[in-house]
Design a protein around this motif. Structure first.
Motif, PDB file in Angstrom:
ATOM      1  N   ASP A  97     -15.220  -6.644  27.226  1.00  0.00           N
ATOM      2  CA  ASP A  97     -15.138  -5.390  27.978  1.00  0.00           C
ATOM      3  C   ASP A  97     -15.403  -5.693  29.450  1.00  0.00           C
ATOM      4  O   ASP A  97     -16.456  -6.233  29.800  1.00  0.00           O
ATOM      5  CB  ASP A  97     -16.171  -4.399  27.418  1.00  0.00           C
ATOM      6  CG  ASP A  97     -15.976  -2.979  27.949  1.00  0.00           C
ATOM      7  OD1 ASP A  97     -15.362  -2.804  29.010  1.00  0.00           O
ATOM      8  OD2 ASP A  97     -16.480  -2.047  27.287  1.00  0.00           O
ATOM      9  N   THR A  99     -15.291  -4.263  33.473  1.00  0.00           N
ATOM     10  CA  THR A  99     -15.170  -3.175  34.443  1.00  0.00           C
ATOM     11  C   THR A  99     -15.295  -3.764  35.838  1.00  0.00           C
ATOM     12  O   THR A  99     -16.316  -4.376  36.157  1.00  0.00           O
ATOM     13  CB  THR A  99     -16.249  -2.094  34.241  1.00  0.00           C
ATOM     14  OG1 THR A  99     -16.302  -1.743  32.864  1.00  0.00           O
ATOM     15  CG2 THR A  99     -15.931  -0.854  35.071  1.00  0.00           C
ATOM     16  N   ASP A 108     -11.724   0.014  33.910  1.00  0.00           N
ATOM     17  CA  ASP A 108     -12.561  -0.304  32.740  1.00  0.00           C
ATOM     18  C   ASP A 108     -11.654  -0.485  31.525  1.00  0.00           C
ATOM     19  O   ASP A 108     -10.892   0.429  31.179  1.00  0.00           O
ATOM     20  CB  ASP A 108     -13.529   0.873  32.543  1.00  0.00           C
ATOM     21  CG  ASP A 108     -14.585   0.665  31.474  1.00  0.00           C
ATOM     22  OD1 ASP A 108     -14.677  -0.439  30.918  1.00  0.00           O
ATOM     23  OD2 ASP A 108     -15.330   1.643  31.210  1.00  0.00           O
ATOM     24  N   THR A 109     -11.726  -1.655  30.881  1.00  0.00           N
ATOM     25  CA  THR A 109     -10.845  -1.913  29.739  1.00  0.00           C
ATOM     26  C   THR A 109     -11.449  -2.960  28.825  1.00  0.00           C
ATOM     27  O   THR A 109     -12.226  -3.812  29.273  1.00  0.00           O
ATOM     28  CB  THR A 109      -9.442  -2.364  30.228  1.00  0.00           C
ATOM     29  OG1 THR A 109      -8.557  -2.488  29.106  1.00  0.00           O
ATOM     30  CG2 THR A 109      -9.480  -3.699  30.967  1.00  0.00           C
ATOM     31  N   GLU A 204     -12.103   4.864  24.375  1.00  0.00           N
ATOM     32  CA  GLU A 204     -12.618   3.560  23.957  1.00  0.00           C
ATOM     33  C   GLU A 204     -13.260   3.601  22.574  1.00  0.00           C
ATOM     34  O   GLU A 204     -14.450   3.341  22.413  1.00  0.00           O
ATOM     35  CB  GLU A 204     -13.599   3.024  24.991  1.00  0.00           C
ATOM     36  CG  GLU A 204     -14.671   4.004  25.461  1.00  0.00           C
ATOM     37  CD  GLU A 204     -15.582   3.374  26.524  1.00  0.00           C
ATOM     38  OE1 GLU A 204     -16.229   2.357  26.215  1.00  0.00           O
ATOM     39  OE2 GLU A 204     -15.638   3.893  27.646  1.00  0.00           O
TER      40      GLU A 204
HETATM   41 CO    CO Z   1     -15.727  -0.707  29.115  1.00  0.00          CO
END
Ligand code: CO
Ligand code: MF3
Ligand code: CO
Length: 265
Positions: A97, A99, A108-109, A204
């Motif tokens: 994860d 950001t 954010d991914t 998410e």
């Molecule tokens: Co995230």
């Protein structure tokens, strides 16, 4: 609750930040293999973010978080702290994860990696289910739609698998702030928000193989695991509500999903 609507200039800033976050995942992919430690991966990503992208990690120092990324392995649900002692093994499922902050805007991914390409049937299905549920959540949003559609759509995907949806953590508005309003619940709910063009938020979903119940590590105060130690999987994108649908700001090169979706009803 106040949800900020982004101006065209702010949306351009969010596109840049989203693209950079996605590029970190594209870059790290060949390094995510058996034998590497999660700290080594974190250090490669930190160097890339700071020295190639000229951006910064939003996580480093966030409420005292000690590293640049979160790397969560197997029964870890989220907020895994990169460690020199955590080496990856064949069959592990790993969420990374990322950001980043670029020119004040956050991207954010997160995505799953299967070490060595094969794992248990449950772990493989979990990864697939988490990604499909994220995509269903994205298809459910658009201008005039209700944010409650996200939890409904995710739950429709997850139920036939027999897995559970984590309730303790949610998606979030994002922009100049890391975690802005609204909260984006991934399970069926009635937290009504009518979506408007210019809203940016994450979806998410964290999907558990057994119970949805989680536990925070009481030594480091961060790492969340499943209570029953069964595995967990998560995918995350940052998205923008457009005039006629939704745009995925953190789409990766080669990802099998459209960047723009027309979803206005
Ligand atoms: Co995230
Ligand atoms: N990236 C996480 C999210 O999706 C938040 C991580 S906060 C940290 O919201 F401090 F643990 F890094
Ligand atoms: Co997030």
């Amino acid at each position: 609750m106040e949800i900020t609507l982004k101006s065209p200039a702010e949306i351009e800033g969010m596109r840049v930040a989203g693209r950079l976050a996605a590029q970190v995942l594209e870059m790290i992919k060949p390094h995510v293999k058996a034998g590497v430690s999660t700290l080594q991966l974190d250090e490669i990503m930190q160097d890339y973010i700071e020295n190639e992208q000229h951006a910064i990690s939003a996580c480093l120092g966030y409420h005292g978080y000690p590293r640049c990324t979160c790397i969560s392995v197997n029964e870890e649900v989220c907020h895994g702290i990169p460690s020199p002692a955590r080496h990856l093994h064949p069959g592990d499922i790993v969420n990374i994860d990322v950001t980043v902050i670029k020119d004040g805007f956050h991207g954010d991914t997160s995505m799953m990696f299967i070490i060595g390409g094969t794992t248990t049937t449950m772990a493989r299905n979990l990864c697939h289910c988490a990604q499909e549920s994220l995509y269903a959540g994205i298809k459910a949003v658009g201008p005039g739609r209700n944010l409650t559609a996200v939890g409904a759509a995710i739950s429709k995907i997850v139920r036939p698998y027999g897995f559970s949806i984590v309730r303790d953590y949610c998606g979030h508005g994002i922009g100049r702030g890391f975690h802005e309003d609204p909260q984006v619940l991934h399970y069926p709910n009635d937290a009504s928000v009518i979506l408007e063009p210019g809203m940016t938020f994450t979806i998410e979903p964290m999907i558990n193989g057994g119970t949805y119940k989680c536990k925070v590590n009481n030594k480091n105060g961060w790492t969340v695991t499943t209570r029953d130690k069964l595995p967990s999987a998560q995918y995350e994108h940052t998205i923008l509500i457009t005039e006629d649908g939704v745009e995925v700001l953190t789409l990766r090169e080669g990802e099998n999903f459209p960047r723009y979706l027309r979803t206005r009803q």
